[in-house]
Design a protein around this motif. Sequence first.
Motif, PDB file in Angstrom:
ATOM      1  N   GLY A  81      11.983   5.543   2.497  1.00  0.00           N
ATOM      2  CA  GLY A  81      12.445   6.169   3.508  1.00  0.00           C
ATOM      3  C   GLY A  81      11.691   7.471   3.910  1.00  0.00           C
ATOM      4  N   VAL A  82      10.445   7.494   3.726  1.00  0.00           N
ATOM      5  CA  VAL A  82       9.919   8.761   3.993  1.00  0.00           C
ATOM      6  C   VAL A  82       9.107   8.329   5.235  1.00  0.00           C
ATOM      7  N   ASP A  83       9.135   9.487   6.210  1.00  0.00           N
ATOM      8  CA  ASP A  83       8.402   9.392   7.303  1.00  0.00           C
ATOM      9  C   ASP A  83       6.871   9.949   7.027  1.00  0.00           C
ATOM     10  N   THR A  84       6.118   8.844   6.963  1.00  0.00           N
ATOM     11  CA  THR A  84       4.444   9.144   6.702  1.00  0.00           C
ATOM     12  C   THR A  84       4.056   9.916   7.818  1.00  0.00           C
ATOM     13  N   SER A  85       4.261   9.864   9.090  1.00  0.00           N
ATOM     14  CA  SER A  85       3.762  10.596  10.275  1.00  0.00           C
ATOM     15  C   SER A  85       4.130  12.061  10.126  1.00  0.00           C
ATOM     16  N   GLU A  86       5.380  12.306   9.762  1.00  0.00           N
ATOM     17  CA  GLU A  86       6.031  13.703   9.324  1.00  0.00           C
ATOM     18  C   GLU A  86       5.373  14.374   8.231  1.00  0.00           C
ATOM     19  N   VAL A  87       5.032  13.652   7.169  1.00  0.00           N
ATOM     20  CA  VAL A  87       4.355  14.142   5.906  1.00  0.00           C
ATOM     21  C   VAL A  87       3.054  14.508   6.356  1.00  0.00           C
ATOM     22  N   ALA A  88       2.245  13.781   7.110  1.00  0.00           N
ATOM     23  CA  ALA A  88       0.932  14.089   7.845  1.00  0.00           C
ATOM     24  C   ALA A  88       0.938  15.330   8.452  1.00  0.00           C
ATOM     25  N   ALA A  89       1.930  15.424   9.386  1.00  0.00           N
ATOM     26  CA  ALA A  89       2.123  16.582  10.242  1.00  0.00           C
ATOM     27  C   ALA A  89       2.321  17.863   9.480  1.00  0.00           C
ATOM     28  N   ALA A  90       3.074  17.775   8.507  1.00  0.00           N
ATOM     29  CA  ALA A  90       3.391  18.760   7.412  1.00  0.00           C
ATOM     30  C   ALA A  90       2.128  19.197   6.640  1.00  0.00           C
TER      31      ALA A  90
ATOM     32  N   ASP B  42       0.941  -1.181   0.084  1.00  0.00           N
ATOM     33  CA  ASP B  42       0.073   0.015   0.007  1.00  0.00           C
ATOM     34  C   ASP B  42       0.784   0.980   0.098  1.00  0.00           C
ATOM     35  N   GLU B  43       0.457   2.346  -0.346  1.00  0.00           N
ATOM     36  CA  GLU B  43       0.956   3.607  -0.383  1.00  0.00           C
ATOM     37  C   GLU B  43       1.844   3.993   1.125  1.00  0.00           C
ATOM     38  N   GLY B  44       1.197   3.860   2.013  1.00  0.00           N
ATOM     39  CA  GLY B  44       1.968   4.000   3.299  1.00  0.00           C
ATOM     40  C   GLY B  44       3.359   3.228   3.586  1.00  0.00           C
TER      41      GLY B  44
END
Length: 93
Positions: A14-23, A5-7
Amino acid sequence: DTGVDEGEYLEMSGVDTSEVAAAGDRAERGQARSRSRREVILDALRQQENPTTEEVHAYATDAGVPAEYVDRALMKLSQAGEISESGGRYRLL
């Protein structure tokens, strides 16, 4: 359902998905706050019941609008017939 899946894909990359959501949340809040000075003045009039000049000033200056602009804006809005002033209180028309 097979595959990644996408996440999971983003995390494996190497992408921090929680950091992306916070941004994303920060960006959305920032957009909500970027109102024009005129919009801030109108919001002050909408959100307060028949506010005084001082109340409009307080609301607007808290939102970063210079006090001098508030006076000019109230005068122009009144001259344009968008607001009325009576007894030191304003209301939208």
